[in-house]
Scaffold this active site. Structure first.
Site, PDB file in Angstrom:
ATOM      1  N   ARG A 120     -85.960   6.927 -20.605  1.00  0.00           N
ATOM      2  CA  ARG A 120     -85.428   8.295 -20.625  1.00  0.00           C
ATOM      3  C   ARG A 120     -83.998   8.352 -21.142  1.00  0.00           C
ATOM      4  O   ARG A 120     -83.505   9.420 -21.478  1.00  0.00           O
ATOM      5  CB  ARG A 120     -85.448   8.923 -19.227  1.00  0.00           C
ATOM      6  CG  ARG A 120     -86.823   9.101 -18.620  1.00  0.00           C
ATOM      7  CD  ARG A 120     -86.716   9.775 -17.267  1.00  0.00           C
ATOM      8  NE  ARG A 120     -86.141  11.088 -17.391  1.00  0.00           N
ATOM      9  CZ  ARG A 120     -86.857  12.196 -17.648  1.00  0.00           C
ATOM     10  NH1 ARG A 120     -88.161  12.103 -17.815  1.00  0.00           N
ATOM     11  NH2 ARG A 120     -86.277  13.367 -17.760  1.00  0.00           N
ATOM     12  N   ASN A 135     -79.006  15.441 -14.762  1.00  0.00           N
ATOM     13  CA  ASN A 135     -79.773  15.409 -16.006  1.00  0.00           C
ATOM     14  C   ASN A 135     -79.861  16.847 -16.500  1.00  0.00           C
ATOM     15  O   ASN A 135     -80.313  17.731 -15.769  1.00  0.00           O
ATOM     16  CB  ASN A 135     -81.183  14.860 -15.757  1.00  0.00           C
ATOM     17  CG  ASN A 135     -82.062  15.016 -16.984  1.00  0.00           C
ATOM     18  OD1 ASN A 135     -81.570  15.047 -18.105  1.00  0.00           O
ATOM     19  ND2 ASN A 135     -83.359  15.169 -16.774  1.00  0.00           N
ATOM     20  N   LYS A 167     -95.761  12.997 -41.676  1.00  0.00           N
ATOM     21  CA  LYS A 167     -96.397  12.657 -40.390  1.00  0.00           C
ATOM     22  C   LYS A 167     -97.790  12.074 -40.626  1.00  0.00           C
ATOM     23  O   LYS A 167     -98.178  11.069 -40.055  1.00  0.00           O
ATOM     24  CB  LYS A 167     -96.508  13.914 -39.491  1.00  0.00           C
ATOM     25  CG  LYS A 167     -95.185  14.490 -39.036  1.00  0.00           C
ATOM     26  CD  LYS A 167     -94.447  13.648 -38.041  1.00  0.00           C
ATOM     27  CE  LYS A 167     -93.553  12.703 -38.738  1.00  0.00           C
ATOM     28  NZ  LYS A 167     -92.144  12.937 -38.811  1.00  0.00           N
ATOM     29  N   LYS A 211     -88.529   2.641 -35.670  1.00  0.00           N
ATOM     30  CA  LYS A 211     -87.977   3.926 -35.248  1.00  0.00           C
ATOM     31  C   LYS A 211     -86.654   4.209 -35.944  1.00  0.00           C
ATOM     32  O   LYS A 211     -86.335   5.345 -36.307  1.00  0.00           O
ATOM     33  CB  LYS A 211     -87.792   3.943 -33.731  1.00  0.00           C
ATOM     34  CG  LYS A 211     -87.299   5.271 -33.183  1.00  0.00           C
ATOM     35  CD  LYS A 211     -88.327   6.363 -33.442  1.00  0.00           C
ATOM     36  CE  LYS A 211     -87.851   7.759 -33.146  1.00  0.00           C
ATOM     37  NZ  LYS A 211     -88.712   8.783 -33.715  1.00  0.00           N
TER      38      LYS A 211
HETATM   39  C1  AGP Z   1     -90.102   9.990 -39.450  1.00  0.00           C
HETATM   40  O1  AGP Z   1     -91.209  10.217 -38.680  1.00  0.00           O
HETATM   41  C2  AGP Z   1     -89.800   8.579 -39.681  1.00  0.00           C
HETATM   42  N1  AGP Z   1     -89.679   7.900 -38.452  1.00  0.00           N
HETATM   43  C3  AGP Z   1     -88.628   8.313 -40.611  1.00  0.00           C
HETATM   44  O2  AGP Z   1     -88.916   8.878 -41.855  1.00  0.00           O
HETATM   45  C4  AGP Z   1     -87.270   8.844 -40.131  1.00  0.00           C
HETATM   46  O3  AGP Z   1     -87.240  10.226 -40.169  1.00  0.00           O
HETATM   47  C5  AGP Z   1     -86.160   8.296 -41.036  1.00  0.00           C
HETATM   48  O4  AGP Z   1     -86.192   6.892 -40.986  1.00  0.00           O
HETATM   49  C6  AGP Z   1     -84.787   8.824 -40.627  1.00  0.00           C
HETATM   50  O5  AGP Z   1     -84.461   8.402 -39.353  1.00  0.00           O
HETATM   51  P1  AGP Z   1     -83.137   8.974 -38.661  1.00  0.00           P
HETATM   52  O6  AGP Z   1     -83.318  10.431 -38.424  1.00  0.00           O
HETATM   53  O7  AGP Z   1     -83.020   8.189 -37.381  1.00  0.00           O
HETATM   54  O8  AGP Z   1     -81.984   8.700 -39.592  1.00  0.00           O
END
Ligand code: AGP
Length: 608
Positions: free
Chosen positions: A29, A102, A484, A603
């Protein structure tokens, strides 16, 4: 979105080790700062600092704190960057009252000034710290601790789950919630409170849910729940939870992504809560700039595209959006000390975006940023930043962070519009009003349209490809829908401005080729009907995201996903993207993929 756990244990037992283990289950979280407080008789013990749980534990030994009563907190910073003094708990002037929180207290500045006027000393830049000081003030004015807490809670505006401990009542925890989550746990003569069930599930499966606007007192005699407004006692029976700890983290959703799609109802509310002062700072920088660029990658780039159109429409400001990895080649020669670069990044650590920012800084540009991670590199490189308050996003596919970014960027455009005064204020207020309606419309959509999307996902499960088409402000929505779907289903997906589709893409159309139209009833409605006809004439399968009651496009479509209410055009991407997020999710699950951790992706992309 922070994590909270508190407990009232039997005399002679130590709360600290239990709090420490519960914080481990809550770290998803928020994980930029950690803190614990325990009460042993007339002494309050506090250990807190910035950093992950194991780092803070290594430094302070979180298990070694005396007392059977205590509370812990894992932080996701919204006000005040991750730092020891901004970590929770926060205490009053005499360290006799400690509070963890929170949420976001919107009127904290006025309360802080009032208390400073009465001699209270503040140590942090957080909104939370006003709570222990206000309780302290009311106790000084002669109120009981419980009444002082209730009066304090009734003064707060915004979202909060608050948990208080004090040396005045060392075996008692007092807590309250408004919008932010807080649930109580019933043990064998021992009692718990937590921001979600996963924190105490290994200890007890008996939970007591708190409703909005309620507070509770936990002490060795048991749990008392009451209405915060008038103190009226609420009778409620505990329920037995059947979830295992892992699904509890997902609050019963199968994947973090689906949970995060549903969290948009709250995350958008939190993202538009940021104080106007930050928007004014952004607006003055943008209006004074000779040139404005917006940079980002992936989903953040798509949010930037929405921002560019909004700045043009609401402020007549020309802000050029550039994929961050192309900034050096495409625009750096145009950058000087009269330039503003607005960088968008949920993680704040994406290397391509940071490189574009550093390049621009080397030419003297001012850096503005919208990010979700306080304390991130991007935030620290920025002259001014706005936290988007989406809370941590676990699913690799950005969902709630996209809609929060767009919400914040639309507010920025509105603030710039007010400053330039180039368009009627009514057009700006219409957008701001629409923005505030999006959480309820999304809730309505999630309550009524998920099965429709699921059925469509099943029906295109074997499609070789799919195309998303939109016009105007929903070209970015089409691009986001594509991103997506391709990152989660691994099929080659296409997206185009609908008008442009007849200059090439249309050659791909054959019988049954699925084409998804994002088609709100705005200024593009007439022209997109033309594009639907072009695709239909060549046998495409038409799937349209439309406003409820749009008979014209409904009759032209094979499937429709209806958005419950109308919205100002500029705001539509926030709502019209949700069915596309769900389509990607259900197609991914339908293909047996893991929507939370798609192959080959991370991520946060921290390499060039
Ligand atoms: C989106 O679903 C992806 N995970 C990827 O394109 C992401 O948006 C991109 O790497 C940018 O990440 P950020 O917003 O953390 O800079």
């Amino acid at each position: 979105m922070c994590g909270i756990f508190g407990c009232v244990l039997h005399d002679g037992k130590q709360a600290a080790p239990l709090i420490h283990s519960a914080l481990k289950r809550l770290e998803y979280r928020g994980y930029d700062s950690i803190g614990q407080v325990t009460v042993d008789g007339k002494t309050l013990f506090v250990k807190k600092d910035r950093g992950r749980l194991e780092e803070v534990d290594a430094k302070y030994n979180l298990d070694d704190m005396a007392g059977p009563t205590g509370v812990g907190h894992t932080r996701w910073a919204t006000h005040g960057r991750p730092a020891q003094e901004n970590s929770h708990p926060h205490t009053d002037c005499n360290s006799t009252i400690a509070v963890v929180h929170n949420g976001i207290i919107e009127n904290y500045l006025e309360i802080k000034r009032e208390l400073e006027g009465k001699g209270h000393r503040f140590l942090s830049r957080t909104d939370t710290e006003v709570v222990p000081h206000l309780v302290e003030q009311y106790v000084r004015d002669g109120m009981s601790l419980e009444d002082a807490f209730r009066k304090t809670v009734n003064r707060l505006e915004g979202a909060y789950s608050l948990v208080l401990t004090s040396t005045e009542r060392p075996k008692t925890i007092i807590c309250a919630r408004q919008e932010s989550p807080l649930v109580l746990g019933v043990g064998d003569g021992e009692y718990y409170c937590a921001s979600d069930i996963s924190a105490f599930l290994p200890i007890t499966k008996k939970a007591l849910f708190m409703d909005e606007g309620e507070m509770a007192v936990l002490d060795p005699k048991g749990i008392r729940i009451m209405k915060s407004r008038n103190g009226q006692v609420v009778r409620r029976d505990p329920v037995t939870i059947t979830w295992d700890p892992e699904s509890a983290k997902k609050q019963g959703f199968k994947h973090f992504m689906l949970k995060e799609v549903h969290e948009q109802v709250q995350s958008i509310k939190d993202s538009i809560r940021t104080l106007p002062i930050y928007y004014d700072l952004f607006a003055s920088k943008i209006v004074d700039a000779e040139r404005v660029f917006i940079v980002g990658c992936g989903t953040a780039y798509h949010a930037g595209l929405v921002a560019s159109q909004a700045l043009a429409k609401l402020a007549q400001i020309d802000a050029r959006v550039i994929v961050a990895s192309e900034f050096a080649e495409e625009a750096l020669d145009l950058v000087n000390d009269e330039t503003v670069v607005l960088a968008v990044s949920q993680s704040g650590e994406t290397m391509d975006t940071l490189n574009a920012v550093r390049d621009a800084m080397s030419r003297g540009a001012s850096i503005l940023s919208v990010t979700n991670v306080m304390g991130s590199t991007l935030m620290r490189l920025s002259d001014v930043y706005i936290g988007q308050n989406s809370g941590p996003e676990i699913g690799v596919a950005a969902t709630k962070t996209f809609t929060s970014q767009v919400a914040v960027l639309l507010r920025i455009a509105a603030a710039v519009g007010r400053r330039t005064g180039k368009v009627p204020v009514s057009r700006i207020t219409e957008v701001e009003k629409g923005l505030h309606e999006t959480p309820d419309i999304i809730q309505d959509l999630l309550n009524t349209k998920v099965e429709v999307v699921q059925r469509i996902a099943e029906s295109v499960n074997n499609a070789k490809s799919i195309c998303f088409l939109g016009r105007g402000i929903n070209v970015p929505t089409a691009l986001e829908g594509r991103l997506k779907l391709l990152e989660l289903s691994y099929i080659p997906v296409i997206a185009y401005p609908a008008g442009e589709s007849k200059h090439g893409f249309i050659s791909l159309i054959e019988e049954g080729f699925p084409v998804v139209f994002i088609a709100p009833m705005d200024e593009t409605h007439k022209r997109i009907i033309g594009n639907i006809m072009e695709m239909k004439a060549r046998g495409a399968r038409i799937i349209s995201v439309i406003q409820e009651g749009d008979r014209e496009i409904r009759e032209l479509s094979d499937d429709v996903i209806e958005i419950p209410r109308s919205l100002p055009s500029l705001v539509t991407p926030i709502v019209y993207v949700v069915p596309l997020q769900l389509l990607a999710y259900y197609l991914s699950v339908g293909k047996g993929h893991d929507p939370d951790y798609p192959r080959n992706l991370a991520k946060s992309v921290t390499v060039e």
